[in-house]
Write an enzyme that holds these catalytic residues in place. Sequence first.
Site, PDB file in Angstrom:
ATOM      1  N   SER A  11       6.814   0.196   3.563  1.00 19.03           N
ATOM      2  CA  SER A  11       6.717  -0.422   4.772  1.00 19.03           C
ATOM      3  C   SER A  11       7.708   0.315   5.676  1.00 19.03           C
ATOM      4  CB  SER A  11       7.005  -2.059   4.441  1.00 19.03           C
ATOM      5  OG  SER A  11       6.994  -2.707   5.527  1.00 19.03           O
ATOM      6  N   HIS A  38       2.511  -0.263   5.741  1.00 14.88           N
ATOM      7  CA  HIS A  38       2.222  -1.502   6.724  1.00 14.88           C
ATOM      8  C   HIS A  38       2.590  -0.598   8.365  1.00 14.88           C
ATOM      9  CE1 HIS A  38       4.499  -4.459   3.899  1.00 14.88           C
ATOM     10  NE2 HIS A  38       2.748  -4.423   3.572  1.00 14.88           N
ATOM     11  N   ASP A 131       6.392  -7.705  -0.113  1.00 17.09           N
ATOM     12  CA  ASP A 131       5.124  -7.519  -0.274  1.00 17.09           C
ATOM     13  C   ASP A 131       5.189  -6.421  -1.551  1.00 17.09           C
ATOM     14  OD1 ASP A 131       2.463  -7.375  -0.292  1.00 17.09           O
ATOM     15  OD2 ASP A 131       2.212  -6.128   1.333  1.00 17.09           O
TER      16      ASP A 131
END
Length: 189
Positions: A11, A38, A131
């Site tokens: 991310s 992401h 996540d």
Amino acid sequence: MHYEAIVIGVSSGGMNVLKIISSALPIDFKIPIIIVQHVGAHSENQWIQLLNEKSNLHIKEADEKEKIEKGTIYIAPPNYHLLIEKDKTFSITIDERVNFARPSIDVLFESATEAYRNKLIGIVLTGSNNDGTVGITRIKECGGLAIIQDPKTAESPYMPQSAIDTIEADYILSIENIVALLIELDYKK
């Protein structure tokens, strides 16, 4: 162990680590790599082109029903979940966001576990949410290999720290050492 696929979740801070990984892997690296980075829902893929310019491997956005091939790095398309089917092809969905993200790392990791079972390597890298924690837990439960970036070396340490707090990782390493380990595992095939 003969590993058949690598899934990577990353991310915030991801571009720097993906540059290191994609440029350091040798041209004869065979294990396919599937990445959820992401990005914004309307992100364009220029960053994938930039990674491709420095990589020995082919890097591309994954397509619906595409067969997963050796020596290729696949990136989840923005605003779609990327799943791996049991026949080792991709599915792309617009299901609800998971962990406020689409694509979700957990969605990719859990579907990859169903397809590859203990022949899967999961890697959680820099990021500022959790996540990937559920997904890497599932990989570990099925006998796969769990590698986590050392939070001390991560631009955003929260995501790797969340994974470390949840499972007993097989390896907690810097990016450079993760690359060295992947090359070693690929040559053992």
